[in-house]
Design a protein around this motif. Structure first.
Motif, PDB file in Angstrom:
ATOM      1  N   GLN A  42      22.757  13.688  65.087  1.00 15.23           N
ATOM      2  CA  GLN A  42      24.002  13.633  65.851  1.00 15.23           C
ATOM      3  C   GLN A  42      23.901  12.834  67.152  1.00 15.23           C
ATOM      4  O   GLN A  42      24.839  12.833  67.944  1.00 15.23           O
ATOM      5  CB  GLN A  42      24.441  15.065  66.192  1.00 15.23           C
ATOM      6  CG  GLN A  42      24.648  15.973  65.001  1.00 15.23           C
ATOM      7  CD  GLN A  42      25.830  15.561  64.156  1.00 15.23           C
ATOM      8  OE1 GLN A  42      26.796  14.997  64.654  1.00 15.23           O
ATOM      9  NE2 GLN A  42      25.773  15.845  62.868  1.00 15.23           N
ATOM     10  N   THR A  45      26.860  10.700  68.343  1.00 14.17           N
ATOM     11  CA  THR A  45      28.174  11.273  68.612  1.00 14.17           C
ATOM     12  C   THR A  45      28.368  11.436  70.117  1.00 14.17           C
ATOM     13  O   THR A  45      27.410  11.638  70.868  1.00 14.17           O
ATOM     14  CB  THR A  45      28.338  12.638  67.926  1.00 14.17           C
ATOM     15  OG1 THR A  45      27.406  13.565  68.499  1.00 14.17           O
ATOM     16  CG2 THR A  45      28.093  12.523  66.425  1.00 14.17           C
ATOM     17  N   THR A  46      29.597  11.350  70.555  1.00 12.76           N
ATOM     18  CA  THR A  46      29.881  11.382  71.994  1.00 12.76           C
ATOM     19  C   THR A  46      29.393  12.657  72.641  1.00 12.76           C
ATOM     20  O   THR A  46      28.749  12.635  73.699  1.00 12.76           O
ATOM     21  CB  THR A  46      31.392  11.223  72.231  1.00 12.76           C
ATOM     22  OG1 THR A  46      31.828   9.963  71.695  1.00 12.76           O
ATOM     23  CG2 THR A  46      31.704  11.270  73.720  1.00 12.76           C
TER      24      THR A  46
END
Length: 232
Positions: A42, A45-46
Motif C-alpha cells: 500500500q 496509496t495517499t
C-alpha cells in the motif's frame, strides 16, 4: 455509586470501555505481523504514503527507505510509542482485519449499557484515545454489540495533544463548547485524569483490575457505578 451532573462525557478506550488484553493481545500483534506486507502493498496509496513520510521525518530517514521506516515502526510498536503516524498506520491495518471478520471490537457489557443509557438521556459522548480516530471508529463500529458509532458525537486522538498534558483537555473542552466543569472524563490512568482535572474537567478512574494504582480521583469498577444527570 458516584453521581455527577454533566453535559458531556469523554471516555478513554483501553482499560476503560475495552479490555486492555484485546488491544495488547489481539490488535497490536495483528498490526505488527501485517505491517511489512501492508507497507509493501500500500506504499503508493495517499493515506499510507503520508504516514510513511511523517515517520521518515521523525526518524530522519529517506521517505523512500521503506525497510528503514518499517524497522522504525516495529521498534515503536515494541516500545509502545504513541506516535501519530504509527497509530494511523495501525488503524489502516486493523481496518483490513475488521473487514475480513478476523476480530470484533471488545467493549465491556457495563460500558455498552452505560453509554447507551447516557446517550438516551441526551448526554453528549466523546472518545479520547491514543489510538487514531479511524481506529476508534473501527473498534466501536465493529463491536461485539454491533455498530456503536451512533452513540458518539465526536472523537479525539493524539493530534489534539498528548493524553497526559493539561492543554489537551483544555483544547477538547473548547472544541466541545461545554464548560469544563460539566464534562466528565473517564480513564484508567491516573496521570491522564490529573491532566484533565487540571483543565477543570470532572474525572473518574475505572478500576478494571484489582492491582491498579489510584490517585485522588473518584473510582468505579464499572460504568454501572456511575450515575449521571444531564444538565445541558
Amino acid at each position: 455509586m458516584i453521581s455527577f451532573k454533566v453535559s458531556a462525557v469523554v471516555t478513554d478506550i483501553e482499560g476503560t470501555t475495552t479490555d486492555i488484553d484485546f488491544v495488547h493481545q489481539v490488535l497490536f500483534p495483528y498490526a505488527r505481523s501485517h505491517l511489512a506486507r501492508f507497507i509493501q502493498a500500500q506504499a503508493d496509496t495517499t493515506a499510507v504514503r503520508e504516514q510513511l513520510q511523517a515517520t521518515a521525518r521523525m526518524a530522519q530517514l529517506s521517505p523512500d527507505d521503506h525497510h528503514g521506516i518499517t524497522r522504525t515502526l516495529l521498534r515503536w510498536i515494541d516500545e509502545d510509542r504513541k506516535f501519530t503516524p504509527l497509530k494511523a498506520l495501525q488503524g489502516l491495518i486493523w481496518a483490513d482485519g475488521y473487514r475480513r471478520g478476523e476480530f470484533r471490537g471488545h467493549v465491556y457489557p457495563d460500558a455498552h449499557t452505560g453509554l447507551q443509557n447516557w446517550a438516551a438521556a441526551g448526554i453528549a459522548l466523546y472518545v479520547y484515545s491514543s489510538g487514531s480516530v479511524a481506529a476508534q471508529q473501527l473498534l466501536f463500529g465493529h463491536s461485539a454489540f454491533g455498530d456503536l458509532r451512533p452513540l458518539f458525537s465526536g472523537y479525539f486522538d493524539t493530534t489534539t495533544g498528548p493524553k497526559r498534558e493539561t492543554a489537551s483537555y483544555q483544547a477538547i473542552a473548547s472544541a466541545l463548547g461545554h464548560p469544563a466543569a460539566t464534562i466528565l472524563f473517564l480513564s484508567d490512568v491516573v496521570e491522564e485524569l490529573d491532566a484533565a482535572a487540571a483543565a477543570g474537567l470532572r474525572c473518574t478512574q475505572l478500576l478494571r483490575s484489582p492491582d491498579m494504582v489510584t490517585g485522588a480521583h473518584p473510582t468505579a469498577r464499572s460504568f454501572s457505578e456511575i450515575q449521571l444527570e444531564n444538565i445541558s
